[in-house]
Design an enzyme around this catalytic site. Structure first.
Site, PDB file in Angstrom:
ATOM      1  N   HIS A  82       0.835  -1.193  -0.003  1.00  0.00           N
ATOM      2  CA  HIS A  82      -0.071  -0.020  -0.129  1.00  0.00           C
ATOM      3  C   HIS A  82       0.901   1.162   0.041  1.00  0.00           C
ATOM      4  CE1 HIS A  82       0.103   0.130   4.613  1.00  0.00           C
ATOM      5  NE2 HIS A  82       0.152   1.323   4.428  1.00  0.00           N
ATOM      6  N   ASP A 128       0.128  -7.468   1.529  1.00  0.00           N
ATOM      7  CA  ASP A 128       0.642  -6.199   1.697  1.00  0.00           C
ATOM      8  C   ASP A 128       2.091  -6.077   1.589  1.00  0.00           C
ATOM      9  OD1 ASP A 128       0.427  -3.434   1.556  1.00  0.00           O
ATOM     10  OD2 ASP A 128      -0.224  -3.281   3.696  1.00  0.00           O
ATOM     11  N   GLN A 217       0.090   6.038  11.407  1.00  0.00           N
ATOM     12  CA  GLN A 217       0.322   6.601  10.139  1.00  0.00           C
ATOM     13  C   GLN A 217       1.882   7.051   9.712  1.00  0.00           C
ATOM     14  OE1 GLN A 217      -2.678   6.341  11.610  1.00  0.00           O
ATOM     15  NE2 GLN A 217      -2.858   5.051   9.748  1.00  0.00           N
ATOM     16  N   ASP A 219       4.471   4.761   9.611  1.00  0.00           N
ATOM     17  CA  ASP A 219       5.254   3.667   9.918  1.00  0.00           C
ATOM     18  C   ASP A 219       5.103   2.544   9.105  1.00  0.00           C
ATOM     19  OD1 ASP A 219       6.449   4.855  12.331  1.00  0.00           O
ATOM     20  OD2 ASP A 219       4.568   4.206  13.366  1.00  0.00           O
ATOM     21  N   SER A 220       3.920   2.522   8.199  1.00  0.00           N
ATOM     22  CA  SER A 220       3.833   1.365   7.431  1.00  0.00           C
ATOM     23  C   SER A 220       4.819   1.104   6.405  1.00  0.00           C
ATOM     24  CB  SER A 220       2.690   1.966   6.236  1.00  0.00           C
ATOM     25  OG  SER A 220       1.408   1.744   6.968  1.00  0.00           O
TER      26      SER A 220
HETATM   27  N1  ARG Z   1      -1.430   2.275   7.562  1.00  0.00           N
HETATM   28  C1  ARG Z   1      -0.410   2.861   8.087  1.00  0.00           C
HETATM   29  C2  ARG Z   1       0.625   3.466   7.408  1.00  0.00           C
HETATM   30  O1  ARG Z   1       0.432   3.493   6.233  1.00  0.00           O
HETATM   31  C3  ARG Z   1      -0.059   2.131   9.252  1.00  0.00           C
HETATM   32  C4  ARG Z   1      -0.922   2.006  10.462  1.00  0.00           C
HETATM   33  C5  ARG Z   1      -0.622   0.838  11.350  1.00  0.00           C
HETATM   34  N2  ARG Z   1      -1.797   1.237  12.611  1.00  0.00           N
HETATM   35  C6  ARG Z   1      -1.561   0.368  13.575  1.00  0.00           C
HETATM   36  N3  ARG Z   1      -2.613   0.953  14.264  1.00  0.00           N
HETATM   37  N4  ARG Z   1      -0.578  -0.066  13.831  1.00  0.00           N
HETATM   38  O2  ARG Z   1       1.478   4.152   7.671  1.00  0.00           O
END
Ligand code: ARG
Length: 263
Positions: A82, A128, A217, A219-220
């Site tokens: 993503h 992912d 957000q 950290d993905s």
């Molecule tokens: N989707 C988020 C990103 O793009 C990561 C989210 C992780 N969320 C969590 N609750 N651990 O950075």
């Protein structure tokens, strides 16, 4: 007389405005003491890329950080699918060895190709994972991937480490510095209770029952590490660090063959 009255009214108005500000500002700025956790990753602390040289971040061509990643070969980075949706290699950089995003430390590598898992649609559906090939070899210190025989590393309660430059609270602002934290892996049933979309073959969850420590957000794509191996890539969650809602990570061991084919 009129002047004195005017001064008094002005002074009162300023006092009222100040009180108004004071009642708003601490309430919104003080969420860390409300939850009793330090405002890092969520609930983590500063760490250095000199200790964890395989932690990298992805940036746009203008240099702004948008995701994390893990060096798994001198010129290969594992991240989340993503993170690279709609990205071209030429619009993507990998930053290595830079704890402080506002510094010029370390290396900025170009990306020559982006492989995204062909079955990827959305993070909550699994798959992912992505692999970036770099234009230059940046480090010989990289992290091994968890393999299908590493089932012990995925046992509930296993202590794992998370890293990133993402936000330090749900909806908050991103961290300037690399942060790290320790979280236990949850059982499949705990994660399934939290999320109907949880798939034990393509995902793994981590977090304390009471919350407080989590990726967030930005950290993905970054690493979830246990036993000296990359066991997960930060993927999704409901908010961040909430009680009963662990972070969800792509289960690297399940994608070992397809990732390895790209290395
Ligand atoms: N989707 C988020 C990103 O793009 C990561 C989210 C992780 N969320 C969590 N609750 N651990 O950075």
């Amino acid at each position: 007389m009129a002047k004195t009255l005017h001064r008094l009214i002005t002074a009162l108005a300023v006092a009222v405005a100040a009180v108004g500000l004071m009642t708003v500002a601490p309430a919104s700025a003080d969420t860390s003491s409300d939850t009793g956790v330090s405002p890092y990753i969520v609930g983590g602390s500063r760490v250095s890329t000199s200790t964890y040289p395989w932690v990298v971040y992805l940036a746009s061509s203008s240099g702004s950080q948008f995701c994390g990643g893990t060096l798994v070969r001198a010129n290969k980075v594992v991240t989340a699918a993503h993170c690279v949706v709609g990205r071209t290699p030429s619009s993507t950089r990998v930053v290595h060895g830079r704890d402080d995003k506002q510094s010029t430390a370390g290396t900025v590598a170009t990306v020559t190709s982006i492989w995204r898992h062909p079955s990827y649609t959305t993070a909550t559906s699994g798959y992912d994972v992505a692999v970036l090939t770099l234009g230059t070899s940046i480090s010989s210190t990289y992290l091994p991937l968890a393999t299908p025989s590493d089932t012990a590393l995925y046992a509930a309660g296993t202590s794992s480490r998370i890293y990133g430059w993402g936000t330090t609270s749900s909806g908050g602002s991103a961290s300037r510095y690399l942060l790290g934290a320790t979280v236990p892996l949850t059982s499949d049933s705990t994660c399934r209770t939290a999320y109907s979309q949880y798939s034990p073959t393509s995902m793994v969850c981590a977090g304390f029952p009471q919350g407080g420590v989590d990726t967030c957000q930005g950290d993905s794509g970054g690493p979830l590490v246990a036993g000296g191996k990359l066991i997960g890539a930060t993927s999704w969650g409901r908010g961040c660090a909430g009680a009963g809602y662990p972070g969800v990570y792509a289960r690297i061991a399940s994608y070992y063959s397809v990732i390895n084919a790209q290395l």
